[in-house]
Design an enzyme around this catalytic site. Sequence first.
Site, short mmCIF file in Angstrom:
data_model
loop_
_atom_site.label_atom_id
_atom_site.label_comp_id
_atom_site.label_asym_id
_atom_site.label_seq_id
_atom_site.Cartn_x
_atom_site.Cartn_y
_atom_site.Cartn_z
N ASN A 151 0.89 -1.17 0.00
CA ASN A 151 0.00 0.00 0.00
C ASN A 151 0.92 1.21 0.00
O ASN A 151 1.40 1.63 1.04
CB ASN A 151 -0.90 -0.01 1.25
CG ASN A 151 -1.71 1.27 1.36
OD1 ASN A 151 -1.84 2.01 0.38
ND2 ASN A 151 -2.24 1.54 2.54
N GLU B 93 -7.06 4.80 7.51
CA GLU B 93 -6.74 6.21 7.25
C GLU B 93 -7.92 6.92 6.61
O GLU B 93 -8.01 8.15 6.65
CB GLU B 93 -5.47 6.32 6.38
CG GLU B 93 -4.23 6.05 7.21
CD GLU B 93 -3.00 5.69 6.41
OE1 GLU B 93 -3.00 5.81 5.17
OE2 GLU B 93 -2.02 5.24 7.05
N GLU C 73 -5.81 -4.91 10.48
CA GLU C 73 -4.81 -3.86 10.67
C GLU C 73 -5.17 -3.05 11.92
O GLU C 73 -5.99 -2.11 11.84
CB GLU C 73 -4.82 -2.91 9.47
CG GLU C 73 -4.45 -3.56 8.16
CD GLU C 73 -3.82 -2.53 7.23
OE1 GLU C 73 -2.65 -2.72 6.89
OE2 GLU C 73 -4.47 -1.54 6.89
N GLY D 245 1.79 2.58 10.78
CA GLY D 245 2.70 3.72 10.66
C GLY D 245 3.37 4.13 11.96
O GLY D 245 4.01 5.17 12.02
N SER E 269 2.92 -1.86 10.58
CA SER E 269 4.36 -1.88 10.87
C SER E 269 5.00 -3.24 10.61
O SER E 269 5.91 -3.65 11.33
CB SER E 269 4.62 -1.40 12.30
OG SER E 269 4.19 -0.06 12.44
#
Length: 254
Positions: free
Chosen positions: A9, A97, A167, A173, A212
Site C-alpha cells: 500500500n 486512514e 490492521e 505507521g 508496521s
Amino acid sequence: MRRKLVVANRKMHGTIPGNMAFLEGLLEGTRDYRNSDYVVCLPHPYLYQAQSILTGTHIAWGGQNMSRHESGPYTGSVSPGMLIELGCEYVIIGHSERRTRGQDSDSSVGERFQAATKAGLKPIFCMGETLEEYEQGLTDLVTIRQLNAVIQQVGIKNLAKGILAYEPVWAIGTGKAASPEHAQAILHFLRGYLILKDPEVGENMRILYGGSLKAHNAAELFSMPDIDGGLIGGASLGTEEFVEICQIASSSKA
Ligand code: PEP
C-alpha cells in the site's frame, strides 16, 4: 493450503521515475520467489504506469479506494469500471486512514465491497481497532462488527471473493507492530467466526496482517498459521525492504 499474499500500500507516495524503479526492482527481486502472490496498490494517477510495466508479469496491481457508483457527478472519485480498465485486479476498501477521517463507515465499506466484486475486482477489506478500543479489550467486538457489516451487505459466499486484512490502527505507521501471538490470536478468532458461518469460506479465506510489518518481523509474523500474508505501508516505499518481505513470504513454511 492458502498461498501467501503480500500487498504494497504505497499510499500517497511516488513519482513516475520512482515507481518505475520500484516496479522493475520488484519484478527482478521476486523472479525466483513464486510461492507467494504480490500486489502493488498505487495512487490512481499511476495505475496506467503499473499496467504498462506489469501486464503479463507475475505481479498484480490495484487501487487504494473506489466509489460504489458506476459513473455520475462524483467529483474526484474513481469508479470500479475505471480500475478494471486500468487492469486492476484488487482494490483496498475501508483502510483506517479513511475510516478515521470519516470518509468511510461500516456500511459504506460494505457497499463498496459489493460494487468491487460486481465489477470483478477483489476487494482487500481492512478492519481493526483503535488504540483506545484495544486498551479496553474491544478488539474482537470491533472487528466482528466491521466484518458483519460487510457480510450483511454481500453474504458470506461473496465475502470469499475478497481478501481480509486485520490492521490494528495503533500499529499502522507507528513502528509498533502487533506481536505475532496477538495477530495470530485475532486472525484465528476471525477465521473461526467465518468457519462457523461457512466452513469452506473460513478455511480458504486469505487473511492478512498489516501494521508496521517490516523485513525484521516478517518471518515471525508469516510463520503464524492463520496469517496469510501482509498489507505493507511504510516498508513498501523502499524496493529493497519490500522485496525482502516478499522473499520471506515466499520462503515461509506456514
Ligand atoms: C497500511 O497503511 O496499511 C500499513 C499497514 O502501514 P504500515 O505498514 O506503514 O504500518
